[in-house]
Scaffold this motif. Structure first.
Motif, PDB file in Angstrom:
ATOM      1  N   TRP A  63       0.825  -1.200   0.000  1.00 23.45           N
ATOM      2  CA  TRP A  63       0.000   0.000   0.000  1.00 23.45           C
ATOM      3  C   TRP A  63       0.863   1.256   0.000  1.00 23.45           C
ATOM      4  CZ3 TRP A  63      -1.297   2.755   4.882  1.00 23.45           C
ATOM      5  CH2 TRP A  63      -2.206   3.800   4.683  1.00 23.45           C
ATOM      6  N   LYS A  64       1.920   1.224   0.780  1.00 24.88           N
ATOM      7  CA  LYS A  64       2.830   2.362   0.874  1.00 24.88           C
ATOM      8  C   LYS A  64       4.047   2.118  -0.012  1.00 24.88           C
ATOM      9  CE  LYS A  64       2.036   5.435   3.618  1.00 24.88           C
ATOM     10  NZ  LYS A  64       1.417   6.702   3.208  1.00 24.88           N
ATOM     11  N   ALA A  65       3.800   1.654  -1.212  1.00 25.41           N
ATOM     12  CA  ALA A  65       4.882   1.291  -2.134  1.00 25.41           C
ATOM     13  C   ALA A  65       5.692   2.524  -2.523  1.00 25.41           C
ATOM     14  CB  ALA A  65       4.328   0.585  -3.363  1.00 25.41           C
ATOM     15  N   ASP A  66       6.476   2.959  -1.613  1.00 21.31           N
ATOM     16  CA  ASP A  66       7.340   4.114  -1.781  1.00 21.31           C
ATOM     17  C   ASP A  66       8.772   3.572  -1.738  1.00 21.31           C
ATOM     18  OD1 ASP A  66       9.188   6.115  -0.595  1.00 21.31           O
ATOM     19  OD2 ASP A  66       7.420   7.381  -0.506  1.00 21.31           O
ATOM     20  N   GLU A  67       9.596   3.967  -2.676  1.00 20.35           N
ATOM     21  CA  GLU A  67      10.948   3.408  -2.754  1.00 20.35           C
ATOM     22  C   GLU A  67      11.722   3.586  -1.461  1.00 20.35           C
ATOM     23  OE1 GLU A  67      13.479   4.052  -6.108  1.00 20.35           O
ATOM     24  OE2 GLU A  67      11.751   4.205  -7.429  1.00 20.35           O
ATOM     25  N   GLU A  68      11.564   4.738  -0.832  1.00 20.15           N
ATOM     26  CA  GLU A  68      12.300   4.988   0.412  1.00 20.15           C
ATOM     27  C   GLU A  68      11.909   3.983   1.491  1.00 20.15           C
ATOM     28  OE1 GLU A  68      12.751   8.469   3.785  1.00 20.15           O
ATOM     29  OE2 GLU A  68      12.147   9.028   1.767  1.00 20.15           O
ATOM     30  N   ILE A  69      10.615   3.743   1.641  1.00 12.75           N
ATOM     31  CA  ILE A  69      10.140   2.785   2.648  1.00 12.75           C
ATOM     32  C   ILE A  69      10.548   1.370   2.265  1.00 12.75           C
ATOM     33  CG2 ILE A  69       8.069   1.730   3.642  1.00 12.75           C
ATOM     34  CD1 ILE A  69       6.833   4.507   3.697  1.00 12.75           C
ATOM     35  N   LEU A  70      10.401   1.014   0.986  1.00 12.33           N
ATOM     36  CA  LEU A  70      10.767  -0.332   0.553  1.00 12.33           C
ATOM     37  C   LEU A  70      12.252  -0.585   0.741  1.00 12.33           C
ATOM     38  CD1 LEU A  70       8.526  -0.695  -2.622  1.00 12.33           C
ATOM     39  CD2 LEU A  70       8.143  -1.639  -0.339  1.00 12.33           C
ATOM     40  N   ASP A  71      13.072   0.439   0.527  1.00 17.50           N
ATOM     41  CA  ASP A  71      14.511   0.296   0.744  1.00 17.50           C
ATOM     42  C   ASP A  71      14.832   0.075   2.219  1.00 17.50           C
ATOM     43  OD1 ASP A  71      14.998   0.634  -1.954  1.00 17.50           O
ATOM     44  OD2 ASP A  71      15.550   2.765  -1.776  1.00 17.50           O
TER      45      ASP A  71
END
Length: 103
Positions: A63-71
């Motif tokens: 849901w929060k598929a944000d590169e910063e969070i995924l990294d």
């Protein structure tokens, strides 16, 4: 959540499931909501409470598929695991978190 067919398919899957523990878990409105979110995105029925939470964590990251969070997922998961272990070792039932000013 806008699609009656999805709700009906979840209801049918729960009716067919012989997992009485899952049915007990979703008596809690928050856990039911979590299951609905998982189901709506094509997830299956979890067999355990840990499975429910695991699938929900995956849903949140998607849901929060944000590169910063995924990294940072591995670091976030590691920090949360340490926090959970510390709470279990100290027999703490609730953990209060504060937000750092540099977040």
């Amino acid at each position: 959540m806008g699609d009656a067919a999805t709700g009906e398919s979840l209801e049918a899957a729960l009716a067919q499931s012989e997992n009485s523990r899952l049915k007990e878990l979703i008596q809690n409105p928050l856990r039911l909501w979590m299951l609905c979110q998982i189901w709506q995105t094509g997830g299956g029925l979890p067999e355990t409470q840990a499975g429910l939470y695991g699938q929900f964590v995956d849903w949140v990251y998607d849901w929060k598929a944000d590169e910063e969070i995924l990294d940072q997922r591995e670091a976030i998961d590691t920090a949360l695991a340490r926090l959970a272990l510390a709470a279990m070792e100290q027999n703490v039932s609730r953990i209060l978190l504060s937000v750092a000013s540099d977040c």
